[in-house]
Design a protein around this motif. Sequence first.
Motif, short mmCIF file in Angstrom:
data_model
loop_
_atom_site.label_atom_id
_atom_site.label_comp_id
_atom_site.label_asym_id
_atom_site.label_seq_id
_atom_site.Cartn_x
_atom_site.Cartn_y
_atom_site.Cartn_z
N VAL A 115 50.26 -0.78 52.90
CA VAL A 115 51.10 -1.88 52.43
C VAL A 115 52.04 -2.32 53.55
O VAL A 115 52.62 -1.47 54.23
CB VAL A 115 51.94 -1.46 51.19
CG1 VAL A 115 52.77 -2.63 50.67
CG2 VAL A 115 51.05 -0.90 50.09
N ILE A 116 52.17 -3.61 53.75
CA ILE A 116 53.14 -4.18 54.68
C ILE A 116 54.24 -4.85 53.87
O ILE A 116 53.96 -5.60 52.93
CB ILE A 116 52.48 -5.19 55.64
CG1 ILE A 116 51.41 -4.51 56.49
CG2 ILE A 116 53.53 -5.85 56.53
CD1 ILE A 116 50.60 -5.48 57.34
N VAL A 117 55.50 -4.59 54.24
CA VAL A 117 56.64 -5.11 53.49
C VAL A 117 57.62 -5.79 54.46
O VAL A 117 57.92 -5.24 55.52
CB VAL A 117 57.38 -4.00 52.73
CG1 VAL A 117 58.47 -4.57 51.83
CG2 VAL A 117 56.41 -3.15 51.92
N LEU A 153 55.03 -14.00 63.16
CA LEU A 153 53.71 -13.94 62.52
C LEU A 153 52.67 -13.23 63.38
O LEU A 153 51.71 -12.66 62.85
CB LEU A 153 53.22 -15.35 62.14
CG LEU A 153 53.61 -15.78 60.72
CD1 LEU A 153 55.10 -16.09 60.64
CD2 LEU A 153 52.79 -16.98 60.26
N ASN A 154 52.86 -13.26 64.69
CA ASN A 154 51.95 -12.50 65.55
C ASN A 154 52.09 -11.01 65.28
O ASN A 154 51.09 -10.27 65.29
CB ASN A 154 52.25 -12.79 67.03
CG ASN A 154 51.89 -14.22 67.42
OD1 ASN A 154 50.95 -14.79 66.88
ND2 ASN A 154 52.64 -14.79 68.35
N GLU A 155 53.30 -10.57 65.01
CA GLU A 155 53.53 -9.17 64.68
C GLU A 155 52.84 -8.81 63.35
O GLU A 155 52.26 -7.73 63.21
CB GLU A 155 55.03 -8.89 64.59
CG GLU A 155 55.37 -7.45 64.26
CD GLU A 155 56.86 -7.20 64.09
OE1 GLU A 155 57.22 -6.27 63.34
OE2 GLU A 155 57.65 -7.94 64.70
N LEU A 159 49.93 -5.96 62.78
CA LEU A 159 50.02 -4.90 61.78
C LEU A 159 48.79 -4.89 60.88
O LEU A 159 48.26 -3.82 60.55
CB LEU A 159 51.28 -5.09 60.92
CG LEU A 159 52.62 -4.71 61.54
CD1 LEU A 159 53.76 -5.20 60.66
CD2 LEU A 159 52.70 -3.20 61.75
N VAL A 160 48.34 -6.07 60.50
CA VAL A 160 47.15 -6.17 59.64
C VAL A 160 45.91 -5.71 60.40
O VAL A 160 45.05 -5.01 59.85
CB VAL A 160 46.98 -7.62 59.14
CG1 VAL A 160 45.62 -7.80 58.48
CG2 VAL A 160 48.09 -7.98 58.16
N ALA A 161 45.82 -6.09 61.68
CA ALA A 161 44.63 -5.80 62.47
C ALA A 161 44.43 -4.30 62.70
O ALA A 161 43.30 -3.81 62.70
CB ALA A 161 44.70 -6.53 63.81
N ARG A 196 41.33 -11.74 54.62
CA ARG A 196 41.13 -10.29 54.58
C ARG A 196 41.17 -9.72 53.17
O ARG A 196 41.18 -8.50 52.99
CB ARG A 196 42.18 -9.60 55.46
CG ARG A 196 42.03 -9.92 56.95
CD ARG A 196 43.11 -9.26 57.78
NE ARG A 196 42.93 -9.46 59.20
CZ ARG A 196 42.30 -8.64 60.02
NH1 ARG A 196 41.76 -7.52 59.54
NH2 ARG A 196 42.19 -8.90 61.31
N LYS A 197 41.25 -10.60 52.19
CA LYS A 197 41.29 -10.20 50.77
C LYS A 197 42.43 -9.22 50.50
O LYS A 197 42.26 -8.19 49.83
CB LYS A 197 39.94 -9.61 50.34
CG LYS A 197 38.80 -10.62 50.43
CD LYS A 197 37.48 -10.04 49.96
CE LYS A 197 36.37 -11.09 50.06
NZ LYS A 197 35.06 -10.55 49.63
N ILE A 198 43.60 -9.57 51.02
CA ILE A 198 44.80 -8.77 50.82
C ILE A 198 45.55 -9.29 49.60
O ILE A 198 45.73 -10.51 49.46
CB ILE A 198 45.72 -8.84 52.06
CG1 ILE A 198 45.01 -8.23 53.28
CG2 ILE A 198 47.06 -8.17 51.81
CD1 ILE A 198 45.75 -8.47 54.59
N PHE A 199 45.96 -8.41 48.72
CA PHE A 199 46.82 -8.82 47.62
C PHE A 199 48.19 -9.19 48.17
O PHE A 199 48.75 -8.48 49.01
CB PHE A 199 46.96 -7.70 46.58
CG PHE A 199 45.75 -7.53 45.70
CD1 PHE A 199 45.59 -8.31 44.57
CD2 PHE A 199 44.78 -6.58 46.00
CE1 PHE A 199 44.49 -8.17 43.74
CE2 PHE A 199 43.66 -6.42 45.18
CZ PHE A 199 43.52 -7.23 44.06
N LEU A 200 48.73 -10.29 47.69
CA LEU A 200 50.04 -10.76 48.14
C LEU A 200 51.04 -10.69 47.00
O LEU A 200 50.88 -11.36 45.98
CB LEU A 200 49.93 -12.21 48.64
CG LEU A 200 51.24 -12.91 49.02
CD1 LEU A 200 51.92 -12.21 50.18
CD2 LEU A 200 51.00 -14.38 49.35
#
Length: 400
Positions: A115-117, A153-155, A159-161, A196-200
């Motif tokens: 999870v990213i917050v 947003l690059n950060e 993180l996602v990558a 990436r089919k990430i829940f938001l």
Amino acid sequence: MANAPIYHQPLKLERYLIKHEYVAPHPMCCSDAESVTMQEILELADEECTKMWKDLSLGYPECKGHPLLLEEIARLHGVSAEDILVAAPQEGIYIAMKCLVELLDKNFQIVRPHVIVTYPGYQSLYENVKALGCDVSYWTAKLCDGIGWRFDLNELEELVAKNDTKILVVNFPHNPTGFVPTSDQWERILEICKSRKIFLFSDEMYRLTDNDGSDPLSSACAVYENAITLFGLSKTFALPGLRIGWVVTRNKPLMALMEQTKDYISICSSAPSEILSIIALRNKDWLINRTRTIIVENLTLLDEFFKKHPHLFEWYPPSASTTGFLRVKGWLLKLGEGGAMGFCEEVRAATGVLLASASLFDFDDQYVRVGFARKSIPQALAALEEFIKSRESKNQSEGN
């Protein structure tokens, strides 16, 4: 062997406010707007709502929410009534987080999702997923010279990558910094999740507080089927005492899980609060403009005040939200036990002005949260000005 249980940590900000908010004469850190009175709300009621209020039976209301309330919320977000679950905002956060993790486990066999917050932030937004056993990374705001607070947003993409991220938790307009992404930036965030089919999970509690004439961002739930929007009446609508909020998603399996989970918590909301909420949403323009007017007037005063003391404060007025994150400098950081918390405690004890140190957000203790949607800001600034004058005079006499 079963994993050891992980427990929720105390909510530092809430514990601090519970101790001080109701006794401090000059609260200057609160995120809610100047509260509306019962008389003001009832005077706004149309004929239908007036009859519902007078004839109200104090029985159990419908679990998902009053049908007319669901209609008003659906109209606000551009979704269907079936996509909405009414719940107190804090309850909504817990329900959504728990059910997201449960859905990933049951449907996708993902036991410990990444999870990213957004960070710093309201502790509940990351504490819940940590307590549920998730791996958590923070997308951290940076204070940029001459610009203000920004999220890179690059950060986020980095993180996602490097993680197989399954949930992104964002809060815009952001508490405590007041940051709001541009429309293009918001579209980029949404595209990252979609691709990436990430829940938001989108905490939109401060939505519609834009004070610079710009249009609010689109609500996440209306533009992405795997988004969950949190909104309610506590902030922009100045009705925190109703304890009415809602979570919205077009993901049907997730909504079914959230409805079942609510049965274990509140089951339903307060019947009087729901009627008052219908009145509020039918008069949303009046309530939103009322809050925005207070915000604009207070931001003018805050700008003037902080410009008088550039050696002590670094301030960038937000274009939305009811809060901003103020950098404290100079001798203020040497007060009491030091840091922003030392400054906050000294000011509170001497003047009754209540500010919230960044340490209450688990963040660098050289910042404080300022809330600017209450009418008491002029009195708070006057008390703070007197405090600074008194301490600077004392410093000069002592040769400091």
